[in-house]
Scaffold this motif. Sequence first.
Motif, PDB file in Angstrom:
ATOM      1  N   SER A  96     -47.030  88.663 -13.208  1.00  0.00           N
ATOM      2  CA  SER A  96     -48.453  88.369 -13.367  1.00  0.00           C
ATOM      3  C   SER A  96     -48.836  87.165 -12.499  1.00  0.00           C
ATOM      4  O   SER A  96     -47.992  86.351 -12.144  1.00  0.00           O
ATOM      5  N   ILE A  97     -50.118  87.106 -12.181  1.00  0.00           N
ATOM      6  CA  ILE A  97     -50.677  85.966 -11.445  1.00  0.00           C
ATOM      7  C   ILE A  97     -51.944  85.535 -12.155  1.00  0.00           C
ATOM      8  O   ILE A  97     -52.849  86.348 -12.360  1.00  0.00           O
ATOM      9  N   ASN A  98     -52.028  84.271 -12.519  1.00  0.00           N
ATOM     10  CA  ASN A  98     -53.191  83.790 -13.239  1.00  0.00           C
ATOM     11  C   ASN A  98     -54.404  83.715 -12.311  1.00  0.00           C
ATOM     12  O   ASN A  98     -55.413  84.365 -12.552  1.00  0.00           O
ATOM     13  N   ALA A  99     -54.299  82.936 -11.270  1.00  0.00           N
ATOM     14  CA  ALA A  99     -55.423  82.748 -10.355  1.00  0.00           C
ATOM     15  C   ALA A  99     -54.994  83.020  -8.919  1.00  0.00           C
ATOM     16  O   ALA A  99     -53.888  82.663  -8.521  1.00  0.00           O
ATOM     17  N   MET A 100     -55.857  83.667  -8.184  1.00  0.00           N
ATOM     18  CA  MET A 100     -55.655  83.831  -6.739  1.00  0.00           C
ATOM     19  C   MET A 100     -56.915  83.344  -6.037  1.00  0.00           C
ATOM     20  O   MET A 100     -58.017  83.424  -6.588  1.00  0.00           O
ATOM     21  N   GLY A 101     -56.721  82.837  -4.837  1.00  0.00           N
ATOM     22  CA  GLY A 101     -57.887  82.355  -4.139  1.00  0.00           C
ATOM     23  C   GLY A 101     -57.575  81.861  -2.747  1.00  0.00           C
ATOM     24  O   GLY A 101     -56.525  82.166  -2.181  1.00  0.00           O
ATOM     25  N   TRP A 102     -58.517  81.085  -2.237  1.00  0.00           N
ATOM     26  CA  TRP A 102     -58.446  80.595  -0.864  1.00  0.00           C
ATOM     27  C   TRP A 102     -58.813  79.125  -0.799  1.00  0.00           C
ATOM     28  O   TRP A 102     -59.766  78.681  -1.450  1.00  0.00           O
ATOM     29  N   TYR A 103     -58.053  78.420   0.003  1.00  0.00           N
ATOM     30  CA  TYR A 103     -58.346  77.055   0.377  1.00  0.00           C
ATOM     31  C   TYR A 103     -58.440  77.024   1.902  1.00  0.00           C
ATOM     32  O   TYR A 103     -57.989  77.946   2.574  1.00  0.00           O
ATOM     33  N   ARG A 104     -59.000  75.960   2.429  1.00  0.00           N
ATOM     34  CA  ARG A 104     -59.051  75.818   3.884  1.00  0.00           C
ATOM     35  C   ARG A 104     -58.829  74.372   4.285  1.00  0.00           C
ATOM     36  O   ARG A 104     -59.090  73.451   3.515  1.00  0.00           O
ATOM     37  N   GLN A 105     -58.363  74.217   5.519  1.00  0.00           N
ATOM     38  CA  GLN A 105     -58.138  72.881   6.056  1.00  0.00           C
ATOM     39  C   GLN A 105     -58.583  72.843   7.500  1.00  0.00           C
ATOM     40  O   GLN A 105     -58.037  73.550   8.357  1.00  0.00           O
ATOM     41  N   ALA A 106     -59.584  72.020   7.756  1.00  0.00           N
ATOM     42  CA  ALA A 106     -60.085  71.823   9.104  1.00  0.00           C
ATOM     43  C   ALA A 106     -59.310  70.681   9.760  1.00  0.00           C
ATOM     44  O   ALA A 106     -58.737  69.835   9.056  1.00  0.00           O
ATOM     45  N   PRO A 107     -59.290  70.624  11.083  1.00  0.00           N
ATOM     46  CA  PRO A 107     -58.552  69.563  11.781  1.00  0.00           C
ATOM     47  C   PRO A 107     -59.015  68.176  11.329  1.00  0.00           C
ATOM     48  O   PRO A 107     -60.212  67.898  11.289  1.00  0.00           O
ATOM     49  N   GLY A 108     -58.055  67.343  10.962  1.00  0.00           N
ATOM     50  CA  GLY A 108     -58.372  65.978  10.559  1.00  0.00           C
ATOM     51  C   GLY A 108     -58.932  65.837   9.158  1.00  0.00           C
ATOM     52  O   GLY A 108     -59.326  64.738   8.759  1.00  0.00           O
TER      53      GLY A 108
ATOM     54  N   GLN B  77     -58.757  67.033   4.782  1.00  0.00           N
ATOM     55  CA  GLN B  77     -57.869  67.468   3.715  1.00  0.00           C
ATOM     56  C   GLN B  77     -58.134  68.927   3.365  1.00  0.00           C
ATOM     57  O   GLN B  77     -59.231  69.457   3.598  1.00  0.00           O
ATOM     58  N   ARG B  78     -57.128  69.555   2.780  1.00  0.00           N
ATOM     59  CA  ARG B  78     -57.283  70.926   2.317  1.00  0.00           C
ATOM     60  C   ARG B  78     -58.308  70.937   1.183  1.00  0.00           C
ATOM     61  O   ARG B  78     -58.277  70.084   0.289  1.00  0.00           O
ATOM     62  N   GLU B  79     -59.208  71.917   1.206  1.00  0.00           N
ATOM     63  CA  GLU B  79     -60.251  71.981   0.203  1.00  0.00           C
ATOM     64  C   GLU B  79     -60.359  73.381  -0.387  1.00  0.00           C
ATOM     65  O   GLU B  79     -60.061  74.377   0.284  1.00  0.00           O
ATOM     66  N   LEU B  80     -60.833  73.431  -1.606  1.00  0.00           N
ATOM     67  CA  LEU B  80     -61.042  74.707  -2.283  1.00  0.00           C
ATOM     68  C   LEU B  80     -62.173  75.469  -1.619  1.00  0.00           C
ATOM     69  O   LEU B  80     -63.227  74.897  -1.314  1.00  0.00           O
ATOM     70  N   VAL B  81     -61.957  76.768  -1.413  1.00  0.00           N
ATOM     71  CA  VAL B  81     -63.035  77.652  -0.976  1.00  0.00           C
ATOM     72  C   VAL B  81     -63.504  78.478  -2.180  1.00  0.00           C
ATOM     73  O   VAL B  81     -64.664  78.445  -2.558  1.00  0.00           O
ATOM     74  N   THR B  82     -62.563  79.207  -2.774  1.00  0.00           N
ATOM     75  CA  THR B  82     -62.899  80.037  -3.919  1.00  0.00           C
ATOM     76  C   THR B  82     -61.643  80.488  -4.642  1.00  0.00           C
ATOM     77  O   THR B  82     -60.586  80.615  -4.017  1.00  0.00           O
TER      78      THR B  82
ATOM     79  N   GLU C  78     -68.926  75.110  11.078  1.00  0.00           N
ATOM     80  CA  GLU C  78     -68.228  74.225  10.134  1.00  0.00           C
ATOM     81  C   GLU C  78     -67.285  74.981   9.192  1.00  0.00           C
ATOM     82  O   GLU C  78     -66.555  74.352   8.433  1.00  0.00           O
ATOM     83  N   ASP C  79     -67.290  76.302   9.258  1.00  0.00           N
ATOM     84  CA  ASP C  79     -66.323  77.084   8.500  1.00  0.00           C
ATOM     85  C   ASP C  79     -64.984  77.194   9.247  1.00  0.00           C
ATOM     86  O   ASP C  79     -64.014  77.725   8.695  1.00  0.00           O
ATOM     87  N   THR C  80     -64.951  76.707  10.467  1.00  0.00           N
ATOM     88  CA  THR C  80     -63.722  76.751  11.250  1.00  0.00           C
ATOM     89  C   THR C  80     -62.619  75.962  10.567  1.00  0.00           C
ATOM     90  O   THR C  80     -62.801  74.777  10.240  1.00  0.00           O
TER      91      THR C  80
ATOM     92  N   THR D 250     -54.108  81.352   7.889  1.00  0.00           N
ATOM     93  CA  THR D 250     -54.646  82.150   8.995  1.00  0.00           C
ATOM     94  C   THR D 250     -55.840  81.410   9.584  1.00  0.00           C
ATOM     95  O   THR D 250     -56.676  80.879   8.856  1.00  0.00           O
ATOM     96  N   GLN D 251     -55.904  81.369  10.899  1.00  0.00           N
ATOM     97  CA  GLN D 251     -56.941  80.602  11.585  1.00  0.00           C
ATOM     98  C   GLN D 251     -58.253  81.379  11.635  1.00  0.00           C
ATOM     99  O   GLN D 251     -58.280  82.552  12.027  1.00  0.00           O
ATOM    100  N   VAL D 252     -59.312  80.697  11.260  1.00  0.00           N
ATOM    101  CA  VAL D 252     -60.664  81.220  11.415  1.00  0.00           C
ATOM    102  C   VAL D 252     -61.428  80.260  12.314  1.00  0.00           C
ATOM    103  O   VAL D 252     -61.516  79.065  12.013  1.00  0.00           O
ATOM    104  N   THR D 253     -61.946  80.770  13.411  1.00  0.00           N
ATOM    105  CA  THR D 253     -62.701  79.952  14.347  1.00  0.00           C
ATOM    106  C   THR D 253     -64.081  80.558  14.535  1.00  0.00           C
ATOM    107  O   THR D 253     -64.200  81.742  14.870  1.00  0.00           O
ATOM    108  N   VAL D 254     -65.107  79.734  14.306  1.00  0.00           N
ATOM    109  CA  VAL D 254     -66.481  80.198  14.440  1.00  0.00           C
ATOM    110  C   VAL D 254     -67.113  79.438  15.593  1.00  0.00           C
ATOM    111  O   VAL D 254     -67.227  78.210  15.554  1.00  0.00           O
ATOM    112  N   SER D 255     -67.522  80.160  16.612  1.00  0.00           N
ATOM    113  CA  SER D 255     -68.117  79.531  17.786  1.00  0.00           C
ATOM    114  C   SER D 255     -69.634  79.473  17.644  1.00  0.00           C
ATOM    115  O   SER D 255     -70.256  80.349  17.046  1.00  0.00           O
TER     116      SER D 255
END
Length: 122
Positions: free
Chosen positions: A30-42, A44-49, A88-90, A116-121
């Motif tokens: 079982s898995i209680n919670a699944m989700g996504w965090y992100r970290q931009a250059p420079g 800290q890692r932050e919660l997305v959802t 800024e979602d990069t 996984t890298q996400v880059t928004v131009s």
Amino acid sequence: QVQLVESGGGLVQAGGSLRLSCAASGSIFSINAMGWYRQAPGKQRELVTTSTSGGDTNYASSVKGRFTISRDNAKNTVYLQMNSLKPEDTAVYFCYAGGLRRIGTYGSRDYWGQGTQVTVSS
């Protein structure tokens, strides 16, 4: 051994969309919670959802209304639909599995994907 494998990152223009996927494997009970965090250059890692096994969701205010999390509990897979992307979602997006319990064990722990890298131009 538990693995979280992410896919779907890439380069997209502002206003575009991407869909991330993350599949967890490795004798999972079982898995209680699944989700996504992100970290931009420079930064800290932050919660997305996140999404609990019961269906409760939580979003960062910066992505509300643009990002949607969904989860297939039977497949131990979580998805992130990202619309109206902004520069800024990069960031590197990390999959998260919280309170994961393996078959034949009583304890649980948290696991992370490789990112996984996400880059928004603009």
